[in-house]
Scaffold this active site. Structure first.
Site, mmCIF file in Angstrom:
data_model
loop_
_atom_site.group_PDB
_atom_site.id
_atom_site.type_symbol
_atom_site.label_atom_id
_atom_site.label_comp_id
_atom_site.label_asym_id
_atom_site.label_seq_id
_atom_site.Cartn_x
_atom_site.Cartn_y
_atom_site.Cartn_z
ATOM 1 C CG ASP A 88 -1.850 1.134 1.293
ATOM 2 O OD1 ASP A 88 -2.327 1.561 0.223
ATOM 3 O OD2 ASP A 88 -2.111 1.641 2.390
ATOM 4 C CB THR A 130 -1.836 6.549 2.104
ATOM 5 O OG1 THR A 130 -1.910 7.125 0.809
ATOM 6 C CG2 THR A 130 -2.014 7.623 3.161
ATOM 7 C CE LYS A 157 -3.758 26.191 -4.418
ATOM 8 N NZ LYS A 157 -3.529 26.193 -2.972
ATOM 9 C CG ASP A 175 -1.626 1.877 6.860
ATOM 10 O OD1 ASP A 175 -1.981 1.680 5.683
ATOM 11 O OD2 ASP A 175 -1.691 2.981 7.409
ATOM 12 C CG ASP A 206 -3.802 -1.946 2.757
ATOM 13 O OD1 ASP A 206 -3.965 -1.706 1.549
ATOM 14 O OD2 ASP A 206 -3.416 -1.092 3.571
#
Length: 1293
Positions: free
Chosen positions: A501, A503, A663, A933, A937
């Site tokens: 994973d 993040t 931006k 985590d 997952d």
């Protein structure tokens, strides 16, 4: 009964909501009408045009080549696109049951009906699940992830354990021992060790399952407020039913998938954190329907609510939901923006109310969790096959010896007829029959039960070594490594693919402002400005208690304080104005609440440089510029989306000047500039430099807008904003028109912080021939940024994206040949099987999305429209039941992906993560490891051969389902390269030498049969047979299984190439087993026949030519030969290793003289049958010379092989590494410096990760509260809680 406080509260809320109705600017549309039109249109599409289609593909589905109604005609891939949020188009597209919308399954069955506050309605429905058994259609909210209960543990666990062939073999032998005619040992002597083995494994499984029960109990017992009657009562999560209305408070977890009815926020917004699901701390907003927001304002109205939700059946699609709400004769469209998923955490919202749609195992997160799979290692599976092979060989050997015994008995009876009285009750055939079973029992100890018991002990101790490793202890959070499974350690040394994973696993999800380029000057770390001291007085704007930033450049601070550079002023002003951040005051502190960490980092950087964002309303932004407060009127906010890759804000400053601040990604900003000058060229060079450092970049630009231009544009913008059709497209055109002729201000560089040691770990794993794949739910740009940052992607790689992949797979489809053999398309498929130093000529990386994966693999998710006939053919062939084409493309895709050096899959669901792992296991037969985590997952972790959970801040779902738990991704290098490789080495050596010592010591029984009339008479004393594998030879092999090392831990990390040994199964395979068998047989032959030769005419000064002395001589020769072989092959000697060998010899002497004493013989002559045999034999020097001769003869072949390998240069990988170490004393593992990235299109890695739609919330005022409400004692629908001052999400809130 409600209190007076509650009555006042609801009265105020009703007044407030009635006022908000007038402020609502969105059009009210009866979406039910549009849903019905789309559904009807999709039915027409799916059932017509057979004639036109038949010309192209007579066998294909008639749906495939129909002109797409959303594109306006023309042949193409006719499946519907994803619908716009809130529309009903998705009802015709999202079919959970089929891949091709044809036949009987044209449309999904929207049969899931939920009625609010009506439990009795849901209780009456049943569904069949096994034979004629039924269960409730609507599941309860209690979950059960444990495998066993008090009734099923014993039968289920025994059933699982007897899947091991060795256990079946031991039971078979034990049953034979119960027959007195053929028994050699009492049957209970086998029952005890078998019971011990089953008990040890059963207790291990029981302990693991008790942990699951405790976790389930904790989750099911969480408190929540459920509407019962006319008021809310505190109950448990397990008490929730479908149709219940639940009240959630701030910081609480969502207990089930719920329809958001209303909340305490303006316009019933609700902010949730999905960190417990996907590890992301970026908060997402959900918004209730306007009708429920306005009408459900009291507990009485909640209790009277009788809405009916009709939606799709429970499914695993995390990011999609389609349904309708019928209430008071009206129909309202529902989509995923109205749904709160189980496992989310309520943030920045005081209270909200939801209607339970899916509960328990019907919820989306539980649908993605998968089943608990019993994992077996590669060596386990091989051992099962070896047991079968050995058993078959044993039966054949016993049969041959039994047939020989029959012939021998017949010949003996014919030659010695005077002994016929002894054989009158039996025939040669009967003797052969009984001898067959006698030999079977006698040779059954070739597969010793003690080996499996010792193996379990070795696994357990090696797991303790992992738990006790201080190098994998995370002192910051006091988290040690944890081996949750004790039977998979050896497989840690055979990993070929790691699926990670992103993040929370690779990254910390923390953004830090690192550098910027303004007006041709680069500021930040590494520019030489950090150590300068600012002149003059200190800064006066730092009284707001800002966060500690990594960015520190005193030169920039001085320039900002002087306020002499207009470009710098506009640059900092843009950072303070162009965003969707909300702010609240806590005492004298300003707390920013951002929709993404990128935005927060930019606003904090502006604050540290004197441009402080203070407040915002629906149409104004107030900032402090170097201590001077200024208020800007917001004229329009041009929202971000993934296609525009930019956002803008149109403001009027206090002087009346209108300016546009923009931006976005450099690729979209640079092409919209008014001119290209030296500053622009230098900024592009700075962007290249930032990209080399794997920083996330944004370009900042602005322009002044005239009153006339703004007036004309504003009128057109207003017209476009109220369109019912093509609104988004028209707004994009207007945004594009405004964002032209910009003036470049500069660029920013933000670091997405990786966890410590991630790049080094990935580099080491690559050198160990381990391929790392990143599977993430994040978008492609973010995943690529992390790929470059952690060195998974490098500048010399060719990036294969979806278009190139499509062309390769199309070529494969046409040629119908093995994809990996196409030299034009791919590297050779043998690449993955070669040594890591043998690299493909051109490195490749594969980057795909979840939608693309759906199209080529048909995972059951929604298919999007795609040009090209490849996808049409595959969909049709799959629909008509042909599995071969789908399997062919699966294999082609896997061959392509595995030939690449890196693979990144973006926007994948938890189910797709598990599918990718399963495909690699299926088509490559590779050992896989998954690490993550979050709860998303879990399915991937369960599917992989090894599952590793990260013990982070974001929940423990992944850890609870994992085999190993680590605190940091970087600890993976030590887990695999050190502990995994050592465990594989130890287990393989243990198995090899256990088999060797068994064959060497016990095969002499077979040779003895040729000289004993094939009578199945044991050669050895019974006590020797019983103690051989327990005391005499077990301890040296046990020490090898516990402590053996070929190189130290430091060298294992310095030379990860050593890891290849396990991937290639070099240490224990069928070839190694065959060599071990031959070596054991040769040792037994030499020990037996040397002793037989010496004993033929009696030897020595004593009369030791008897059967007992002969048996002692053979046994001693075999035992010493086995110990010598172990001594020669032990690489790592410790005090314990020395003691183990010594203990074996001492125990042999002790038990030999104990069981062969005269006193024991007098007490039990039938049990102790060898009186003083060892004392007589081993005290004779001639017998000792015979033993010495056997030892030398058995040791010479092993020494000869080692000498031959040394002379001929056939070095092992370990020896190659040792030679390399002597020649190259420097460590070989170094991260190479980044080469300048020359290709401009690879540079863009813009730092923009927040969700689309926040600008609309701000301009409508949905996310803003009036100033008066900030200090109100009560807040909407929350009589007992103090209101938050703002409602946009904050990772730190």
């Amino acid at each position: 009964m409600r209190s007076n406080r509650e009555r006042r509260h609801f009265s105020e809320n009703r007044t407030k909501r009635s006022d908000q109705r007038n402020d609502y600017r969105g059009p009210r549309v009866n979406v039910g009408f549009y849903i019905s039109r789309v559904v009807k249109r999709s039915k027409f599409v799916c059932g017509s045009r057979e004639d036109a289609h038949s010309q192209l593909c007579p066998e294909e589905c008639p749906f495939c080549m129909v002109p797409c109604p959303r594109r306006g005609g023309g042949p193409g891939f006719g499946m519907l696109e994803h619908p716009d949020p809130g529309s009903g188009a998705g009802m015709a597209a999202q079919d959970p049951a089929s891949d091709c919308l044809c036949g009987k399954q044209q449309l999904p069955a929207f049969t899931w009906e939920v009625r609010a506050n009506d439990r009795n309605y849901h209780m009456q429905f049943k569904k069949k699940f096994a034979f004629c058994l039924t269960k409730k259609k609507y599941a309860g909210n209690a979950i059960k992830t444990a495998k066993y209960n008090i009734f099923t543990f014993l039968p289920l666990n025994l059933y699982e354990q007897f899947h091991r062939m060795a256990n079946v073999y031991f039971v078979f032998v034990m049953l034979l021992q119960t027959i007195p005619e053929i028994s050699t040992l009492p049957w209970y002597t086998l029952l005890f060790p078998l019971s011990c083995l089953l008990t040890i494994r059963g207790l291990r499984d029981l302990i693991d399952d008790i942990g699951r029960h405790q976790s389930d109990r904790n989750i099911n017992s969480r408190p929540c407020e459920i509407l019962s009657g006319k008021s809310f009562h505190w109950q448990k999560w397990r008490d929730i039913c479908v149709g219940d209305i639940v009240r959630l408070r701030k910081e609480s977890f969502v207990p089930a998938d719920m329809l958001l009815l209303c909340s305490s926020e303006p316009s019933s917004l609700c902010y949730v954190e999905t960190a417990d699901i996907d590890g992301e701390t970026n908060l997402k907003f959900r918004q209730a329907l306007l009708v429920t927001h306005q009408e459900l304002v009291s507990e009485e109205s909640m209790a009277a609510f009788d809405g009916r939700v009709t939606c799709e059946e429970p499914n695993s699609r995390m990011h999609s939901f389609t349904g309708t709400l019928e209430w008071r004769g009206e129909t309202y469209s529902l989509d995923s923006e109205r749904i709160l998923l189980r496992g989310c955490k309520l943030r920045n919202t005081d209270v909200c109310y939801g209607l339970v749609i899916y509960a328990g195992f019907d919820s989306k997160i539980m649908r993605n969790c998968g089943n608990i799979k019993r994992k077996k290692t590669k060596l386990d599976r091989m051992m099962d096959r070896l047991v079968i092979i050995i058993f078959v060989v044993l039966l054949v050997t016993s049969l041959c010896l039994a047939v020989a015994s029959g012939f021998w008995a017949r010949m003996f009876q014919e030659k010695h007829s005077y002994l016929s009285a002894f054989y009158k009750h039996t025939t040669p055939a009967q003797q052969a029959f009984f001898n067959f079973w006698g030999f079977t029992i006698l040779l059954s100890i070739i597969i010793p039960m003690s080996m499996y018991i010792t193996l379990e002990f070795i696994y357990l101790v090696n797991s303790f070594f992992i738990n006790w490793d201080l190098e994998m202890y995370y002192a910051v959070k006091d988290i040690p490594a944890k081996a949750r499974s004790t039977s998979l350690n050896d497989q840690l040394g055979q990993i070929e693919y790691i699926f990670s994973d992103k993040t929370g696993t690779l990254t910390q999800n923390v953004m830090s402002f690192k550098k910027c380029c303004i007006n041709g000057t680069i500021y930040g770390a590494g520019t030489g400005h950090e150590d300068k001291q600012p002149s003059g007085s200190g800064l006066t704007w730092s009284h707001h208690g800002e966060k500690k930033l990594d960015f520190c450049d005193t030169t920039l601070l001085e320039a900002a304080r002087r306020d002499s550079d207009p470009v710098l002023r506009e640059f900092l002003r843009l950072l303070a104005l162009c965003h969707t951040v909300m702010v609240e005051e806590k005492g004298d502190q300003l707390v920013y609440q951002a929709a993404s960490p990128d935005e927060e980092a930019l606003v904090l950087a502006a604050r540290s440089l004197g441009y402080i964002f203070l407040a915002r309303t629906q149409d104004t932004i107030t900032i402090s510029e170097l201590g001077m407060k200024r208020t800007y009127k917001v004229l329009a906010m041009l929202d971000f989306n993934s296609d525009r890759k930019r956002m803008s804000v149109l403001v009027r400053d206090p002087q009346g000047t209108i300016r546009l601040y923009t931006k976005g990604a450099d690729t979209v900003i640079l092409e919209r500039l008014q001119k290209r000058g030296p500053n622009e060229t230098f900024t592009e060079m700075a962007l290249d430099r930032f990209a080399e450092e794997t920083l996330r970049t944004l370009c900042l630009a602005s322009k002044e807008v005239s009153e006339a231009e703004y007036s004309a544009w504003s009128r057109r913008h207003h017209k476009a904003s109220v369109l019912l059709q093509d609104r988004a497209r028209e707004l994009d055109k207007l945004y594009e028109e405004m964002e032209q002729n910009l003036q470049l201000l500069g660029a920013t560089a933000i670091e997405d912080k990786l966890q410590d040691g991630v790049p080094e770990t990935i580099q080491l794993l690559k050198l160990g021939n381990i391929k790392v794949w990143v599977l993430t739910g994040d978008k492609q740009e973010t995943a690529m940024n992390i790929g470059y940052a952690c060195k998974l992607l490098t500048d010399d790689m060719e990036i294969l994206e979806e278009e190139e992949i499509s062309e390769i797979l199309k070529a494969h489809w046409v040629s119908n040949n093995n994809l990996s053999r196409s030299s034009e398309a791919l590297c050779s498929s043998r690449l993955s099987q070669q040594h890591p130093e043998v690299l493909c000529h051109k490195k490749r990386a594969l980057i795909i999305s979840g939608d693309f994966l759906d199209k080529i693999l048909h995972t059951g998710e929604v298919l999007k429209e795609k040009k090209g006939r490849l996808w049409q053919r595959l969909a049709c062939c799959r629909a008509t039941g042909s599995q071969e084409p789908g399997s062919l493309v699966e294999k082609a895709f896997v061959d392509l992906a595995t030939s690449c050096q890196a693979v990144i899959c973006c926007r994948v669901t938890p189910k797709q993560k598990a599918l990718i792992v399963q495909l690699v296991k299926k088509h490559k037969a590779a050992i896989t490891l998954a690490i993550g985590d979050g709860a998303n997952d879990v399915n991937m972790i369960k599917t992989a051969d090894i599952g590793v959970g990260i013990s982070g801040l974001e929940g423990m779902q992944a850890v609870q389902c994992s085999d190993y738990a680590l605190a940091q991704f970087s600890y993976l290098q030590r887990l695999l390269l050190v502990h995994g490789r050592w465990a594989y080495l130890r287990i393989c050596k243990f198995l090899r030498y256990f088999f060797y010592k068994t064959f060497a010591g016990l095969m002499a029984q077979v040779w003895f049969a040729f000289h004993s009339g094939f009578t199945a008479q044991p050669l050895y004393e019974g006590w020797f047979l019983a103690l051989y594998n327990i005391f005499y030879t077990a301890y040296p092999v046990l020490s090898m299984g516990l402590l053996e090392q070929d190189v130290s831990a430091k060298k294992s990390l310095e030379f990860p190439e050593l890891y290849v040994i396990g991937q290639q199964d070099e240490l224990f395979n069928y070839r190694v087993f065959s060599i071990t068998l031959l070596q054991g047989v040769s040792t037994s032959l030499a020990s037996f026949y040397i002793a037989l030769w010496a004993f033929e005419d009696r030897v020595g000064s004593k009369v030791v030519g008897d059967y007992e002395s002969f048996a002692i001589t053979v046994a001693t020769s075999a035992l010493l030969s086995v110990l010598m072989e172990v001594i020669l092959d032990t690489k790592f000697w410790t005090v314990l290793s020395f003691l183990m060998v010594t203990a074996s010899l001492l125990l042999f002497c002790f038990f030999s003289f104990l069981t062969q004493s005269i006193d024991a013989f007098r007490i039990a002559p039938t049990i102790f049958r060898f009186p003083d045999a060892s004392l007589n034999a081993l005290t004779d020097p001639y017998v000792l010379l015979v033993v010495l001769l056997s030892l030398v003869v058995n040791t010479i072949p092993s020494l000869t092989v080692r000498l031959y390998c040394t002379i001929m240069g056939k070095t092992t990988i370990q020896q190659k590494i040792c030679l390399k170490t002597r020649r190259e004393p420097e460590p070989s593992v170094e991260l190479c410096a980044h080469v300048l990235r020359g290709s401009f299109h690879r540079r863009s890695r813009y730092a923009f990760s927040h969700q689309e739609g926040y600008a609309g919330l701000i301009t409508r005022g949905d996310s803003l509260r009036a100033r008066a409400t900030h200090r109100a004692p009560q807040t909407l629908l929350c009589p007992e809680m103090t209101p938050a001052l703002s409602s946009l999400p904050s990772p730190s809130a």
